[in-house]
Design an enzyme around this catalytic site. Structure first.
Site, PDB file in Angstrom:
ATOM      1  N   HIS A  16      21.825  21.153  39.360  1.00  0.00           N
ATOM      2  CA  HIS A  16      20.554  21.560  38.766  1.00  0.00           C
ATOM      3  C   HIS A  16      20.508  21.119  37.312  1.00  0.00           C
ATOM      4  O   HIS A  16      21.489  20.604  36.771  1.00  0.00           O
ATOM      5  CB  HIS A  16      20.327  23.075  38.900  1.00  0.00           C
ATOM      6  CG  HIS A  16      21.230  23.929  38.074  1.00  0.00           C
ATOM      7  ND1 HIS A  16      20.899  25.211  37.689  1.00  0.00           N
ATOM      8  CD2 HIS A  16      22.453  23.712  37.546  1.00  0.00           C
ATOM      9  CE1 HIS A  16      21.887  25.738  36.975  1.00  0.00           C
ATOM     10  NE2 HIS A  16      22.836  24.845  36.875  1.00  0.00           N
ATOM     11  N   CYS A  25      23.493  22.736  29.599  1.00  0.00           N
ATOM     12  CA  CYS A  25      22.923  22.870  30.946  1.00  0.00           C
ATOM     13  C   CYS A  25      21.529  22.259  31.073  1.00  0.00           C
ATOM     14  O   CYS A  25      20.937  22.279  32.151  1.00  0.00           O
ATOM     15  CB  CYS A  25      22.906  24.332  31.386  1.00  0.00           C
ATOM     16  SG  CYS A  25      24.560  24.990  31.650  1.00  0.00           S
ATOM     17  N   HIS A  29      23.810  18.788  36.230  1.00  0.00           N
ATOM     18  CA  HIS A  29      25.213  19.136  36.485  1.00  0.00           C
ATOM     19  C   HIS A  29      25.267  19.985  37.743  1.00  0.00           C
ATOM     20  O   HIS A  29      24.226  20.315  38.310  1.00  0.00           O
ATOM     21  CB  HIS A  29      25.814  19.886  35.289  1.00  0.00           C
ATOM     22  CG  HIS A  29      25.174  21.221  35.052  1.00  0.00           C
ATOM     23  ND1 HIS A  29      23.896  21.357  34.527  1.00  0.00           N
ATOM     24  CD2 HIS A  29      25.617  22.476  35.312  1.00  0.00           C
ATOM     25  CE1 HIS A  29      23.594  22.644  34.444  1.00  0.00           C
ATOM     26  NE2 HIS A  29      24.613  23.350  34.928  1.00  0.00           N
ATOM     27  N   HIS A  31      27.488  23.099  40.335  1.00  0.00           N
ATOM     28  CA  HIS A  31      28.377  24.254  40.428  1.00  0.00           C
ATOM     29  C   HIS A  31      28.871  24.405  41.865  1.00  0.00           C
ATOM     30  O   HIS A  31      28.174  24.059  42.817  1.00  0.00           O
ATOM     31  CB  HIS A  31      27.640  25.542  40.045  1.00  0.00           C
ATOM     32  CG  HIS A  31      27.164  25.579  38.637  1.00  0.00           C
ATOM     33  ND1 HIS A  31      28.000  25.763  37.566  1.00  0.00           N
ATOM     34  CD2 HIS A  31      25.916  25.439  38.124  1.00  0.00           C
ATOM     35  CE1 HIS A  31      27.298  25.747  36.455  1.00  0.00           C
ATOM     36  NE2 HIS A  31      26.014  25.544  36.763  1.00  0.00           N
ATOM     37  N   HIS A  75      24.637  20.949  48.511  1.00  0.00           N
ATOM     38  CA  HIS A  75      24.570  19.527  48.145  1.00  0.00           C
ATOM     39  C   HIS A  75      23.148  19.059  47.839  1.00  0.00           C
ATOM     40  O   HIS A  75      22.798  17.907  48.082  1.00  0.00           O
ATOM     41  CB  HIS A  75      25.261  18.645  49.197  1.00  0.00           C
ATOM     42  CG  HIS A  75      26.752  18.750  49.114  1.00  0.00           C
ATOM     43  ND1 HIS A  75      27.438  19.778  49.708  1.00  0.00           N
ATOM     44  CD2 HIS A  75      27.658  17.981  48.475  1.00  0.00           C
ATOM     45  CE1 HIS A  75      28.730  19.631  49.450  1.00  0.00           C
ATOM     46  NE2 HIS A  75      28.892  18.551  48.698  1.00  0.00           N
ATOM     47  N   GLU A 136      28.518  31.302  39.581  1.00  0.00           N
ATOM     48  CA  GLU A 136      28.388  29.864  39.362  1.00  0.00           C
ATOM     49  C   GLU A 136      29.633  29.253  38.740  1.00  0.00           C
ATOM     50  O   GLU A 136      29.847  28.047  38.859  1.00  0.00           O
ATOM     51  CB  GLU A 136      27.134  29.529  38.567  1.00  0.00           C
ATOM     52  CG  GLU A 136      27.166  29.829  37.106  1.00  0.00           C
ATOM     53  CD  GLU A 136      25.929  29.301  36.381  1.00  0.00           C
ATOM     54  OE1 GLU A 136      24.823  29.301  36.950  1.00  0.00           O
ATOM     55  OE2 GLU A 136      26.072  28.898  35.221  1.00  0.00           O
TER      56      GLU A 136
END
Length: 149
Positions: A16, A25, A29, A31, A75, A136
């Site tokens: 996201h 962020c 990137h 998680h 994914h 996360e």
């Protein structure tokens, strides 16, 4: 009969970006999310019922959460549909990537609100969603509790 809480845990990978954010962020990137879903209800008291003694079959809870959340978000790259990231999302989609456009900033906080709504809509009427925990990172998570909402 006693009220019992049942928890099932899930794992999925999601990317996201937080448009407008003032930290790292804001960049795309990902998680390795850990999701814990807790429901509450009374165990089935009918000895002739195939699920006698269960609040809900773990397999039934797994099916709901997989269909509504894991299979959708795993994914995928998630962007807020109301940001300029839609241009990047379109390019990624055109290149065959799994992209989700949501109507919220895809933070853990907003994701648990979304997840709670989706899970509650699928639970049998005698089962209530008690809480959701979305982790996360190893040290960062958001929690949703029915008692707070």
């Amino acid at each position: 009969m006693s009220a019992i809480r049942i928890t099932k845990q899930f794992n999925f990978e999601t990317g996201h970006a937080l448009y407008g954010y003032d930290g790292k962020c804001r960049n795309v990137h990902g998680h390795s999310y850990k999701l814990s879903v807790t429901v509450i209800g009374s165990p089935i008291n009918d000895s002739s019922h195939v699920k006698y003694g269960m609040v809900i079959d773990f397999g039934d809870l797994k099916k709901i959460v997989n269909e509504e959340i894991v299979d959708v978000f795993d994914h995928a790259t998630v962007f807020n549909q109301n940001t300029p990231h839609v241009e990047l999302a379109k390019e990624l989609k055109d290149r065959g990537h799994h992209v989700l456009l949501v109507d919220y900033q895809p933070t853990s906080e907003m994701m648990v609100i979304d997840f709670a709504s989706k899970i509650k809509a699928r639970l049998p009427e005698n089962i209530q969603l008690h809480s959701i925990k979305l982790q996360e990172t190893e040290t960062s998570f958001a929690e949703w509790y029915a008692s707070d909402n």
